[in-house]
Every structure is written in C-alpha cells, then in structure tokens.
Design a protein around this motif. Structure first.
Motif, PDB file in Angstrom:
ATOM      1  N   SER A 266       0.707  -1.465  -0.344  1.00  0.00           N
ATOM      2  CA  SER A 266       0.623  -0.096  -0.083  1.00  0.00           C
ATOM      3  C   SER A 266       1.359   1.370   0.255  1.00  0.00           C
ATOM      4  O   SER A 266       0.358   2.707  -0.476  1.00  0.00           O
ATOM      5  N   LEU A 269       0.215   3.622  -2.581  1.00  0.00           N
ATOM      6  CA  LEU A 269      -0.533   4.434  -3.429  1.00  0.00           C
ATOM      7  C   LEU A 269      -0.676   5.675  -2.073  1.00  0.00           C
ATOM      8  O   LEU A 269      -1.659   6.866  -2.134  1.00  0.00           O
ATOM      9  N   HIS A 270       0.129   5.729  -1.422  1.00  0.00           N
ATOM     10  CA  HIS A 270       0.362   6.730  -0.392  1.00  0.00           C
ATOM     11  C   HIS A 270       0.624   8.019  -1.630  1.00  0.00           C
ATOM     12  O   HIS A 270       1.289   9.527  -0.679  1.00  0.00           O
ATOM     13  N   ARG A 275      -2.480   7.867  -6.659  1.00  0.00           N
ATOM     14  CA  ARG A 275      -3.897   7.224  -6.732  1.00  0.00           C
ATOM     15  C   ARG A 275      -4.704   8.398  -7.488  1.00  0.00           C
ATOM     16  O   ARG A 275      -5.971   7.942  -7.793  1.00  0.00           O
ATOM     17  N   SER A 279      -7.536   6.727 -10.269  1.00  0.00           N
ATOM     18  CA  SER A 279      -8.447   7.144 -10.275  1.00  0.00           C
ATOM     19  C   SER A 279      -9.168   7.518 -11.514  1.00  0.00           C
ATOM     20  O   SER A 279     -10.315   7.332 -12.069  1.00  0.00           O
ATOM     21  N   CYS A 314      -4.215  -1.686  -3.322  1.00  0.00           N
ATOM     22  CA  CYS A 314      -5.479  -0.427  -2.507  1.00  0.00           C
ATOM     23  C   CYS A 314      -6.729  -1.743  -1.435  1.00  0.00           C
ATOM     24  O   CYS A 314      -6.449  -1.695  -0.257  1.00  0.00           O
ATOM     25  N   ASN A 322     -11.271   3.692   5.654  1.00  0.00           N
ATOM     26  CA  ASN A 322     -10.449   4.522   5.128  1.00  0.00           C
ATOM     27  C   ASN A 322     -11.902   4.650   3.722  1.00  0.00           C
ATOM     28  O   ASN A 322     -11.445   4.114   2.600  1.00  0.00           O
ATOM     29  N   ASP A 324     -12.231   6.848   0.898  1.00  0.00           N
ATOM     30  CA  ASP A 324     -11.648   6.641  -0.071  1.00  0.00           C
ATOM     31  C   ASP A 324     -10.840   5.670  -1.113  1.00  0.00           C
ATOM     32  O   ASP A 324     -11.075   4.990  -2.022  1.00  0.00           O
ATOM     33  N   PHE A 325      -9.671   4.394  -0.287  1.00  0.00           N
ATOM     34  CA  PHE A 325     -10.017   3.308  -0.811  1.00  0.00           C
ATOM     35  C   PHE A 325     -10.990   2.660  -1.008  1.00  0.00           C
ATOM     36  O   PHE A 325     -11.254   1.521  -2.037  1.00  0.00           O
ATOM     37  N   ASN A 326     -11.958   2.654  -0.056  1.00  0.00           N
ATOM     38  CA  ASN A 326     -13.042   1.508  -0.299  1.00  0.00           C
ATOM     39  C   ASN A 326     -13.374   2.239  -1.148  1.00  0.00           C
ATOM     40  O   ASN A 326     -13.991   0.798  -2.552  1.00  0.00           O
ATOM     41  N   TYR A 328     -12.793   3.011  -4.071  1.00  0.00           N
ATOM     42  CA  TYR A 328     -12.028   2.431  -6.086  1.00  0.00           C
ATOM     43  C   TYR A 328     -11.905   1.072  -5.736  1.00  0.00           C
ATOM     44  O   TYR A 328     -11.930   0.963  -6.555  1.00  0.00           O
TER      45      TYR A 328
END
Length: 369
Positions: A266, A269-270, A275, A279, A314, A322, A324-326, A328
């Motif tokens: 992960s 993705l930081h 990210r 998207s 992710c 979380n 935002d990641f959910n 995705y």
C-alpha cells in the motif's frame, strides 16, 4: 578503422580495388558512406526538433539510431551511434531513455543503454541533472529478463554513480533537484555494491528495492542492514521520486516500475499522483465499458495490468474507516453484462475479490452493498 579513410576520394578506394580484401573494402566503404550520411543529417537538422514521433526529423533520427543499433554490423557502427547522440539537436537523454523504457527489441535497448553510459562519461554540467534524474528509467531494463540488457543497465548505474562523484552538488541543489540530491548518491552506491546479485538473479532487484524502501521487510536475499540504511522520510521521498518519474512514462514503463515496487504494498498509494492515476484508469474503465461512451479510449493490456496491480495494493490497505480506498474497490467490482468477458471488466474485479475478506462487504454502507 582509421579516421584518415574519411578524407579519401573515390580514386583512393579504386586504387585499392585490386590489391585488397574486397569484403574488408566493402566494410570501409559502408562505414564511410554512413559517416557522410550522419554528417549531412546533423548539418541539415533544425535546432528546434521536438521529441514527437510525428515530427519528421525526430522520426528520421529514431530510424537512424535503430538501424545502427539493430544492424548485424552494430559493432562497426559504435562510433556512429556515439556521434549521433552527441551531436543531434534534441534532448539526448530523453531520446535515449525512450528506447529502454518501452517494449522495443533487446538489441536496441542494449545499445541505447551503452550510449547512455557513454554520455555519463562525457557529460558536463549541461547534462548532469538530466542524466541523474533519469535514474528511475534505468530501473526498467535493470529488471529485464534479458541478462545482457541487465548488464548494460548496470553499466548505466555505474556511470551515474561515477558522474555523481565527479561533481560537487553542494552548490547545485535547487528546486525539484533537491528532492533526489539528498539520497540518490547513497542509492546508487548501494546498487553498485550489490551489482553481482542484481546481475545474477533478476528477482533480486525487486527484493532489494522492497527491503530498502519498506517500513518493515525481511528478505532472505537481501542483507538486513539494507533496510536500515534510510530513515522513513528518505524512504518516502525515494518512493515519490521513482513513482513520480514512472508516471511520465509509457504504459509499459509504468507497469515495469510498479511491478518492481509491488512488494511495497500500500505504500505506493501514499503517493498522490499514483492515486490520481488509479482514479483515471477506473474512470476510463467505467466510461468505455460500463457507460459505453465510444469517445473514451479502451484500456490497453498494460493499463489493465497496472489497474489490477494498484487495486491489489489498495485492497491490502483496506480499512472500514478508509472511505477513499474503499470507493476504488467498489468501482472495480462494477461489472456490465454487455461485456462481462472483456479483460478490462473482469480482471480488475477478480483482482479485488482475490484480496478481500467478508469484512469488506459487511463494512460497506447499504447503498454500496
């Protein structure tokens, strides 16, 4: 080959016609013809050529380099290649890196890497930062399955490290350069130290990068001290530098770098730009395959593989808090019955499902369920 031959006229060659090896004479003639071609080409080439495949002069330059690199007589054309890259009126580093960051024949990759190393040995201040900033691109051929390609790429690492040591950076740090000027020398030095293992085992580089940049990683291949070399802030900056550069490359280049750093999980993705790219891929997938917008381009095979890789990372970051990641992950699970067998539809969905547990579903809101 003697440079004196370049000044010969036709009469001089004809004088040798009956008392020399014809094959050797043919080789000399061929070399001279291409020297003359190169000189004429460089002389006629405008000073403002863009790095655009649709640009006529750039296209010709690319064709010439590929010819010299892919020729059966490529060993004869070594000096021609060096002359071409040192005299051509384009961004030399970007021109060369294009050949080893895209899916091109191994011979062309290898010779472009050799030319990159040549530039490192010749470079003055004008190319210094441009060459060093291209370090992430060199990771792509260094991770190649082809042993000869890895050897050539390692030559670039040696060249970059030697280049770094020739210059005083204390007076040159500025702007974005400062991002990598604090750690690139240590990173290059570590890679030079691990050269033998990098070249002998193509899997070692990925383990090395994971051990070096991960917050916690135990690898049987990599000495434990490697993981303790950088503090967390330096690790984060290094990841951001490599991934930031990777996102400017072709889909093939992006995939190679992301695959190399896959062991970081992960952590990739930081990086905000990663990210954003995730998207974008999900949006294009939705527009073309779910909403059926014909104006939206299809995802290429490499882009599908990148999407799956990012979704797996992710999913490893999944948390009920979380959001935002959910989001995705939920988008990736959308399947349109109009094209359920299309890899762009089904493969991201499978990538997510293989990584998730029942906790994911129970943690979703009613609308998402």
């Amino acid at each position: 080959f003697s440079a004196e031959i370049l000044s010969w006229d036709c009469r001089k060659f004809l004088d040798q016609l009956f008392d020399t090896d014809i094959e050797a004479l043919n080789t000399k003639l061929l070399i001279c013809i291409f020297w003359r071609l190169l000189e004429a080409f460089i002389l006629a080439m405008p000073a403002d050529v863009l790095l655009d495949v649709n640009e006529r002069w750039y296209s010709r330059l690319e064709e010439l380099f590929v010819f010299f690199a892919n020729s059966r007589l490529k060993h004869v054309f070594k000096e021609h290649r060096h002359y071409l890259v040192s005299k051509c009126k384009v961004s030399l580093v970007c021109f060369l890196s294009k050949f080893f960051t895209e899916d091109v024949p191994a011979a062309v990759q290898i010779e472009s890497l050799h030319c990159f190393t040549f530039l490192c040995s010749q470079a003055d201040d004008s190319l210094l930062f441009e060459l060093l900033a291209e370090f992430p691109s060199v990771l792509i051929p260094l991770a190649s399955d082809n042993q000869e390609t890895r050897v050539a790429a390692m030559g670039c690492i040696d060249g970059l490290y030697a280049l770094w040591r020739r210059f005083d950076f204390s007076s040159k740090k500025n702007g974005s350069t400062a991002l990598w000027s604090h750690f690139l020398d240590d990173l290059l030095g570590l890679m030079v130290q691990q050269k033998r293992l990098i070249l002998s085992d193509k899997k070692f580089l990925s383990s090395f990068m994971t051990s070096l940049l991960s917050s916690s990683c135990n690898s049987l291949l990599v000495p434990e001290s490697i993981g303790q070399r950088f503090d967390q802030q330096t690790k984060d900056k290094t990841i951001a530098f490599i991934l930031g550069s990777a996102l400017k490359l072709s889909a093939f280049g992006k995939l190679m770098i992301l695959s190399l750093l896959k062991g970081l999980g992960s952590a990739i993705l930081h990086v905000k730009d990663v990210r954003s790219f995730l998207s974008l891929l999900l949006e294009r997938r939705s527009q073309h395959y779910i909403e059926l917008h014909s104006s939206s381009p299809k995802l290429s095979g490499n882009e599908i593989r990148i999407l799956c890789l990012l979704l797996e990372s992710c999913a490893s970051l999944f948390s009920l808090d979380n959001h935002d990641f959910n989001v995705y992950l939920v988008k990736a699970l959308q399947v349109e019955m109009m094209s359920p067998e299309d890899p762009a539809v089904i493969e991201p969905c499978i990538a997510v499902l293989q990584k998730l547990s029942s906790q994911f579903y129970t943690g979703l809101t009613t609308d998402m369920q």
